[in-house]
Design an enzyme around this catalytic site. Structure first.
Site, mmCIF file in Angstrom:
data_model
loop_
_atom_site.group_PDB
_atom_site.id
_atom_site.type_symbol
_atom_site.label_atom_id
_atom_site.label_comp_id
_atom_site.label_asym_id
_atom_site.label_seq_id
_atom_site.Cartn_x
_atom_site.Cartn_y
_atom_site.Cartn_z
ATOM 1 N N CYS A 114 0.809 -1.227 0.000
ATOM 2 C CA CYS A 114 0.000 0.000 0.000
ATOM 3 C C CYS A 114 0.840 1.274 0.000
ATOM 4 O O CYS A 114 0.331 2.355 -0.291
ATOM 5 C CB CYS A 114 -0.952 0.003 1.191
ATOM 6 S SG CYS A 114 -2.145 -1.329 1.129
ATOM 7 N N HIS A 249 -3.232 7.462 2.579
ATOM 8 C CA HIS A 249 -3.622 6.148 2.066
ATOM 9 C C HIS A 249 -4.985 5.821 2.667
ATOM 10 O O HIS A 249 -5.246 6.083 3.837
ATOM 11 C CB HIS A 249 -2.583 5.099 2.469
ATOM 12 C CG HIS A 249 -3.037 3.700 2.203
ATOM 13 N ND1 HIS A 249 -3.545 3.319 0.994
ATOM 14 C CD2 HIS A 249 -3.074 2.594 2.993
ATOM 15 C CE1 HIS A 249 -3.877 2.043 1.051
ATOM 16 N NE2 HIS A 249 -3.603 1.570 2.254
ATOM 17 N N ASN A 279 -10.073 0.362 -0.049
ATOM 18 C CA ASN A 279 -8.620 0.451 -0.054
ATOM 19 C C ASN A 279 -8.107 -0.070 -1.395
ATOM 20 O O ASN A 279 -8.207 -1.265 -1.676
ATOM 21 C CB ASN A 279 -8.089 -0.399 1.120
ATOM 22 C CG ASN A 279 -6.576 -0.424 1.205
ATOM 23 O OD1 ASN A 279 -5.882 0.013 0.293
ATOM 24 N ND2 ASN A 279 -6.067 -0.953 2.305
#
Ligand code: UT7
Length: 322
Positions: A114, A249, A279
């Site tokens: 990520c 994020h 996500n």
């Protein structure tokens, strides 16, 4: 003269199909209210079978190139952050290079889960600052839906597909002010995705799906992102109040809220895409940045803090004067 990497174009791509929390609650024991309260997510986009990381990257990259009004042939380097490459090799970067029809550039992938987009921005910044490159295309593109176990309620509620892109150009005005990237492989087993095709004795028999000890990851993420905020501001001799926008994020609204609180920022100063996207791993920061630029919230001259945390663990930030 100091050289800076300046963002001259942004782009994003989201697949058409929407999977809502209610859709998920048809197949696993969960509910829209549980998912929304614990994560901030309502729905996520799911790529169609023919879509790949490189096809989504192409759509996002073309938007960024158009916004930057440059000739694609002028791009020196393509860096694609992805954990879901079309192929083991060639890199998704090379596949994107072909799709864009660019002959004379270097293309490669970065794998930092990520945090991939922040790592890619950091690498791009070094190449531009050193004078080794003039124009760099950075893309984060992820097909999380293909590595998600849709029968595992602890992970399938979180992830979505998409791609984000930025074009960077060398200038003598800021620009990326600093980037800070970190890794700690000690935590490799808290969040991982096995690669069954190259299974070792340790992971033989495991399917290629995301495995996560969510609650433990959550705690480390909150703590670590708090530290990276301090490190970034200190390195630039700036105060919390100097930051105009937080572009985090998009993993969990509670993690984002904790970082905003640490910065003494209201949630109105945070670009949040989580609700409709979930996500999207290495695509999420660039997708959020693109959204903030395109809807006019992020303005030239403002200070923006980008940050991410992911498997590895990896984590990092980029402070930008837009
Ligand atoms: O992007 C990379 C980094 N990733 C992250 O940052 C993800 C970080 N983690 C998270 O976002 C959160 O930990 C989750 C959203 C994954 C889980 O939220 P949580 O508040 O940490 O819940 P938990 O895992 O502590 O579980 C609490 C309860 C458990 O039940 P009991 O043991 O209290 O009876 C779970 O079994 O919630 C249960 N649960 C669910 N219930 C309904 C877990 N998943 C679900 C679900 N629906 N989908």
């Amino acid at each position: 003269m100091t050289r800076y990497a300046r963002i001259i174009g942004t782009g994003g791509y989201l697949p058409e199909d929407i999977r809502t929390n209610d859709d998920i609650s048809q197949t696993v024991d969960t509910s829209d209210s549980w998912i929304f309260e614990r994560t901030g997510i309502k729905s996520r986009r799911i790529a169609k079978p023919h879509e790949t990381a490189s096809s989504m990257a192409e759509a996002a990259a073309r938007q960024a190139i158009e916004a930057a009004q440059i000739n694609p042939e002028d791009i020196d380097i393509i860096i694609v952050a992805t954990g879901t490459p079309d192929r083991v090799y060639p890199s998704t970067g090379c596949l994107l290079q072909k799709r864009l029809g660019i002959k004379n550039c270097v293309a490669f992938d970065v794998q930092a889960a990520c945090s991939g987009a922040i790592f890619a921005l950091s690498i791009a910044d070094q190449y531009i600052k050193s004078g080794a490159a003039q124009k760099i295309l950075v893309v984060g593109s992820e097909l999380c839906s293909r590595i998600t176990d849709w029968t595992d309620r602890s992970t399938c509620i979180l992830f979505g597909d998409g791609a984000g892109a930025v074009l960077l150009e060398a200038t003598d005005t800021p620009g990326i002010l600093s980037t800070h990237i970190h890794s700690d492989g000690e935590y490799e087993d808290m969040l991982y995705c096995p690669n069954p095709q190259v299974a070792t004795i340790d992971n033989a028999g495991e399917a290629g799906f995301i495995q996560m000890r969510g609650n433990e990851v959550f705690k480390v993420a909150v703590n670590t992102l708090g530290q990276i905020v301090d490190q970034t501001l200190k390195a630039n001799n700036l105060q919390k109040s100097d930051v105009d926008w937080l572009v985090p994020h998009q993993a969990n609204i509670r993690i984002i809220a904790a970082t905003a609180k640490k910065l003494k920022m209201s949630m109105e100063q945070v670009i949040i895409t989580l609700e409709g996207q979930g996500n999207t791993s290495s695509a999420s920061v660039l997708l959020a940045f693109n959204e903030g630029v395109r809807d006019g919230r992020i303005q030239r001259g403002q200070i923006i803090l980008l940050e991410a945390f992911g498997a590895g663990f990896t984590w990092g930030s980029a402070l930008i004067r837009y």
